[in-house]
Motif scaffolding. Sequence first.
Motif, PDB file in Angstrom:
ATOM      1  N   ASP A  71      16.414  -5.635  37.917  1.00 31.16           N
ATOM      2  CA  ASP A  71      16.045  -6.749  37.043  1.00 31.16           C
ATOM      3  C   ASP A  71      15.064  -7.670  37.755  1.00 31.16           C
ATOM      4  OD1 ASP A  71      17.295  -6.111  34.751  1.00 31.16           O
ATOM      5  OD2 ASP A  71      18.875  -7.623  34.876  1.00 31.16           O
ATOM      6  N   LYS A  74      11.305  -5.337  39.027  1.00 35.21           N
ATOM      7  CA  LYS A  74      10.992  -4.387  37.956  1.00 35.21           C
ATOM      8  C   LYS A  74       9.921  -3.395  38.378  1.00 35.21           C
ATOM      9  CE  LYS A  74      12.262  -7.336  34.017  1.00 35.21           C
ATOM     10  NZ  LYS A  74      12.788  -8.480  34.765  1.00 35.21           N
ATOM     11  N   ARG A  83      14.881   3.721  33.976  1.00 35.21           N
ATOM     12  CA  ARG A  83      14.914   3.234  32.597  1.00 35.21           C
ATOM     13  C   ARG A  83      16.267   2.651  32.205  1.00 35.21           C
ATOM     14  NH1 ARG A  83      10.457   3.575  33.600  1.00 35.21           N
ATOM     15  NH2 ARG A  83       8.819   4.873  32.732  1.00 35.21           N
ATOM     16  N   GLY A  84      17.316   2.980  32.923  1.00 35.69           N
ATOM     17  CA  GLY A  84      18.652   2.476  32.610  1.00 35.69           C
ATOM     18  C   GLY A  84      19.416   2.207  33.891  1.00 35.69           C
ATOM     19  N   GLN A 284      12.246   7.359  26.552  1.00 34.36           N
ATOM     20  CA  GLN A 284      13.677   7.460  26.834  1.00 34.36           C
ATOM     21  C   GLN A 284      14.493   7.062  25.621  1.00 34.36           C
ATOM     22  OE1 GLN A 284      15.529   4.495  29.125  1.00 34.36           O
ATOM     23  NE2 GLN A 284      17.108   5.814  29.956  1.00 34.36           N
ATOM     24  N   TYR A 316      10.104  -6.142  24.920  1.00 32.69           N
ATOM     25  CA  TYR A 316      10.653  -5.035  25.705  1.00 32.69           C
ATOM     26  C   TYR A 316       9.592  -3.991  26.064  1.00 32.69           C
ATOM     27  CZ  TYR A 316      15.423  -6.684  24.976  1.00 32.69           C
ATOM     28  OH  TYR A 316      16.583  -7.425  24.997  1.00 32.69           O
ATOM     29  N   LYS A 319       9.917  -1.613  29.029  1.00 36.12           N
ATOM     30  CA  LYS A 319      10.852  -0.490  28.935  1.00 36.12           C
ATOM     31  C   LYS A 319      10.155   0.786  28.491  1.00 36.12           C
ATOM     32  CE  LYS A 319      14.585  -2.888  29.859  1.00 36.12           C
ATOM     33  NZ  LYS A 319      15.348  -2.668  31.113  1.00 36.12           N
ATOM     34  N   TRP A 321       9.667   1.973  25.438  1.00 35.73           N
ATOM     35  CA  TRP A 321      10.398   2.665  24.382  1.00 35.73           C
ATOM     36  C   TRP A 321       9.471   2.953  23.207  1.00 35.73           C
ATOM     37  CZ3 TRP A 321      14.918  -1.421  24.476  1.00 35.73           C
ATOM     38  CH2 TRP A 321      15.724  -1.182  25.603  1.00 35.73           C
ATOM     39  N   ASN A 352      18.587   8.284  22.009  1.00 34.35           N
ATOM     40  CA  ASN A 352      18.206   8.980  23.234  1.00 34.35           C
ATOM     41  C   ASN A 352      18.147  10.461  22.886  1.00 34.35           C
ATOM     42  OD1 ASN A 352      18.236  10.444  25.683  1.00 34.35           O
ATOM     43  ND2 ASN A 352      19.193   8.730  26.759  1.00 34.35           N
ATOM     44  N   LEU A 374      19.499  -4.731  22.144  1.00 37.38           N
ATOM     45  CA  LEU A 374      18.667  -4.003  23.097  1.00 37.38           C
ATOM     46  C   LEU A 374      18.986  -4.381  24.538  1.00 37.38           C
ATOM     47  CD1 LEU A 374      15.249  -4.158  21.211  1.00 37.38           C
ATOM     48  CD2 LEU A 374      16.904  -2.284  21.259  1.00 37.38           C
ATOM     49  N   ARG A 375      19.361  -5.643  24.755  1.00 41.98           N
ATOM     50  CA  ARG A 375      19.738  -6.062  26.109  1.00 41.98           C
ATOM     51  C   ARG A 375      20.967  -5.294  26.577  1.00 41.98           C
ATOM     52  NH1 ARG A 375      21.871 -11.885  26.135  1.00 41.98           N
ATOM     53  NH2 ARG A 375      23.593 -10.731  25.187  1.00 41.98           N
ATOM     54  N   SER A 378      19.980  -1.762  27.476  1.00 41.83           N
ATOM     55  CA  SER A 378      19.191  -1.646  28.706  1.00 41.83           C
ATOM     56  C   SER A 378      20.045  -1.715  29.961  1.00 41.83           C
ATOM     57  CB  SER A 378      18.117  -2.739  28.743  1.00 41.83           C
ATOM     58  OG  SER A 378      18.696  -4.013  28.877  1.00 41.83           O
TER      59      SER A 378
END
Length: 429
Positions: A71, A74, A83-84, A284, A316, A319, A321, A352, A374-375, A378
């Motif tokens: 976090d 990054k 990614r996770g 992802q 986001y 990320k 996505w 996914n 979404l938080r 993640s």
Amino acid sequence: IALCVLVCSFTVLSVHGMYSASDDVIELNPSNFNREVLQSDSLWLVEFYAPCRMWLFLFVGIVKVGAVDADQHKSLGGQYGVRGFPTIKIFGANKHKPEEFQGGRSSQAIVDAALNSLRSIVKDRLSGKTGGSDHSRQSSGGSSGGNKNDVIELTDDNFDQMVLNSDDVWLVEFFAPWCGHCKNLEPEWTAAASQVKEQTNGRVKLGTVDATVHQGLASRYGIRGFPTIKIFRKGEEPEDYQGGRTRSDLVARALDLYSDNAPPPELLEILNQDILKKTCEDHQLCVIAVLPHILDTGAAGRNGYLEVMMKMAEKYKKKMWGWLWTEAGAQMELESSLGIGGFGYPAMAAINSRKMKFALLKGSFSETGIHEFLRDLSVGRGSTSTVGGGALPKIHTVEAWDGKDGVLPVEDDIDLSDVDLDDLEKDEL
């Protein structure tokens, strides 16, 4: 013949909370990652974590353990495709190609993976392979040291056109050929240029200016010492680079610049099978909204929902996505596979496609509700289900929304002129 047996004794612990200075886990960041991990001969297990969910794995001996707060750092997570959370990477003989740990999160599974990597390293060294860190091979001219062609030579003649008029971000080194620090930086700069080119698709570039030749540029930007590195972004004043000068430091800063300047991902309407397949397989996660029928919301209502989605895509974007939407009833097989089932619009799911798992938005379809959804995703929270049928569903080819309000279908007029109402009344009697 004497046999050397390597014994690795270890203890495995799992705790929740922050790593402290007394732990045997080394806290890693962009400033020390290259020195601690990439230049090390040891096997490393590195956990990329978010502060809300952290595991601690302690190994005493040749296996070293590190942790990266992804976090906070990054860029370092992005450099290694994290990614996770938590993500565990094994940095073995080839430090620049770590292996992602795919096993279970039990102590035994992680121990087994570490021992397998150790056996592989020991076997290579006994067979004559030197092993060691990739850094030493790169410094001696190995293939991982980058391509000099990826460093762009800048001059008084081409600087304005290539740098100042470019939409790309530039890191520019001003150097002098006689400068010892510049010579030390050269292999790091070259290696970083190749990595940055690959990881940003060429949107962040590294260049050099020989300040002893192109004195006009050196004077324009107030160059007083060497090497001096400046960051150039279109329409902004140049910024002095203040970070470290290893390839890891340079790449980390370049990825931060790329993320800051990257456009938000495109929000696509699901019009055919290819759009769903490519978006979900190339990312992802693909975030899919099923919006109410145009007759229920009108153009203004639909655009309001799309605006919320675009704001979330911007929020986001780091990320990376995929973002999709469809109209209620247009893709019933998709709705069925996600358990949406013909009601409760607008709805949202995140898929996914590698695991064929999905999660549904349980809160409101608003910036706050979607952000919370979404938080949680993640950081690995929230319940998931298997996509119905275990595969991406069939998608019907449909026309794109024209951006206008819906129009009710026109009903055919019924001509009653030939109907004898008197006869009808008699029949009813």
